[in-house]
Design an enzyme around this catalytic site. Structure first.
Site: not given
Ligand SMILES: *Cc1c(COP(=O)(O)O)cnc(C)c1O
Length: 444
Positions: A37, A165, A259, A288
């Protein structure tokens, strides 16, 4: 060295940023590292970090910064927690990796059982991946194939929400906000989802219902970040709204993909954000903080009815997916150790205390003229402003105050490690108040 200059080395000193003693590896490596980024032509140099312990990052020149964002929300137990490091050291010695195709190992099988136990309802079937974006890709693929396996051809679109996102890979990008999101340059070049607004209140749910009443036969799944949209600007919605969206999805037989890559593992105050709305999504994505911020691992977990749609005498109906490093034992050992810590240390008390302290600590920001909103949920504190302006200035001023922040869009935010002490958190919130007061003056 002449070669490096020809490659267009980014400046190691910029108007706001001076490296008194940039280490050699930073000087030599900077022309070769393409950073995330980052506009490489103008960006301030990366901050050279040499160790991370607890909530502190130590820089090459010896300075220590309190990390306000826990390395993109991952390091929930602080850096270098002995319990995780020990578990990883043991696993590293025994077997850092074997393939998951045809081979099973204890860390992976244990982790799958534990996740199934922890997750609500019958979210019982765990498919491991190596990063959050890939976990989202798998969820989308699962949803599409779910309908194909059931012999329903037309269910190929996704419903997604403004400010959502879901990752940086093509499929994940295509369900992220195409207009305001970070991938807006690709608009028109990706398959477009149905983009809706998250209702501001339960009264507005009817609109979504009416929209889907028309369209549902073409829709495979609805994907959302429950309670907090992270990278889209840390936007919150109420649990009642989330419950309503889940009800509508099930009314129209649309799969719901939650997600929880950002919200999972305590960040919003409960282990998973979905619990606060009392919902059980059909598919959930985790990542994460899954390994407590030590090593990459993610998972896509399906409810039984989704999993069962893949069971057949026909091999074609299998889920044809298998990342090379799937279920990496070292990462699974880290994740198991991280889950232990949620059982043995008072994480939820700490999160509750952080929530209260963030509210009090960030409150003074709401008096600043150019601050639009101050909001807190769980261990997430957000100050939203009219326009951040010079982000490098903000970052450098934060560093000068001994804290590490990563403001983006129109927000400055904190997502600290849950183990942060009261006094350290006060330093973070105090620094933000002082930083934004200066910023407010400067900008006016
Ligand atoms: C960080 C994130 C992703 C992507 O995860 P990566 O490990 O960076 O590929 C997808 N969805 C959400 C909600 C996120 O915060």
């Amino acid at each position: 060295m002449g070669k490096d200059t020809a490659l267009g080395a980014p400046p190691l000193e910029t108007k706001h940023f001076q490296h008194n003693s940039a280490p050699e590896w930073l000087r030599d490596g900077s022309p070769h590292v393409w950073r995330p980024y980052t506009q490489m032509q103008t960006a301030a140099p990366a901050l050279p970090v040499v160790t991370a312990k607890g909530v502190y990052l130590t820089l090459a020149d010896g300075r220590e910064l309190i990390d306000g964002i826990a390395s993109w929300w991952t390091a929930c137990h602080g850096y270098g927690h002995a319990h995780i490091i020990d578990a990883m050291a043991k696993q590293l010695d025994e077997m850092p990796h074997v393939m998951f195709g045809g081979i099973g190992h204890e860390p992976g099988y244990k982790l799958a059982s534990r996740l199934a136990q922890l997750l609500p309802g019958d979210l019982d079937h765990v498919f491991f991946a190596d990063s959050g974006s890939v976990a989202v890709e798998i969820a989308l693929k699962m949803a599409l194939q779910y309908w194909l396996n059931k012999g329903k051809e037309g269910r190929a679109s996704f419903v997604t929400f403004r400010n959502g996102y879901h990752g940086d890979t093509i499929g994940a990008m295509s369900v992220s906000d195409p207009e305001d999101g970070m991938h807006r340059i690709f608009k028109g070049h990706l398959k477009e989802p149905y983009l809706l607004d998250i209702p501001a209140s339960v009264e507005e749910l009817d609109e979504i219902d009416r929209f889907l009443a028309d369209k549902y036969k073409s829709i495979a799944a609805m994907i959302l970040e429950p309670l907090v949209q992270g990278a889209g600007g840390m936007k919150f919605h109420d649990p009642e709204v989330l419950t309503g969206l889940s009800d509508i999805a099930s009314k129209y037989d649309i799969l719901l993909i939650a997600d929880e890559i950002f919200t999972g593992f305590g960040r919003t105050g409960s282990m998973f954000a979905c619990e606060q709305a009392g919902i059980v999504p059909d598919i959930i994505c985790l990542g994460k903080a899954l390994t407590g911020g030590t090593i990459s691992l993610a998972a896509t977990i399906a409810r039984s009815h989704v999993y069962e749609a893949f069971l057949s005498d026909d091999p074609e109906k299998s889920l044809m997916h298998g990342p090379t490093y799937m279920g990496n034992p070292l990462a699974c050992a880290a994740a198991n150790a991280s889950l232990d810590l949620f059982e043995t240390e008072p994480r939820f008390q700490q999160i509750k205390a952080i929530e209260g302290r963030l509210k009090v600590g960030l409150e003074p920001c709401s008096d600043l003229e150019r601050v639009i909103d101050v909001r807190v949920k769980g261990a997430i504190g957000v100050v939203q402003v009219d326009d951040l302006g010079d982000i490098d200035w903000l970052r450098e001023e934060a560093i000068r105050r001994g804290i590490w922040l990563r403001p983006f869009g129109d927000i400055v935010y904190l997502t600290p490690s849950f183990i942060i002490e009261e006094q350290e958190l006060a330093q973070l919130t105090g620094a933000i108040v002082s930083l934004l007061s200066d910023w407010n003056e400067r900008a006016l």
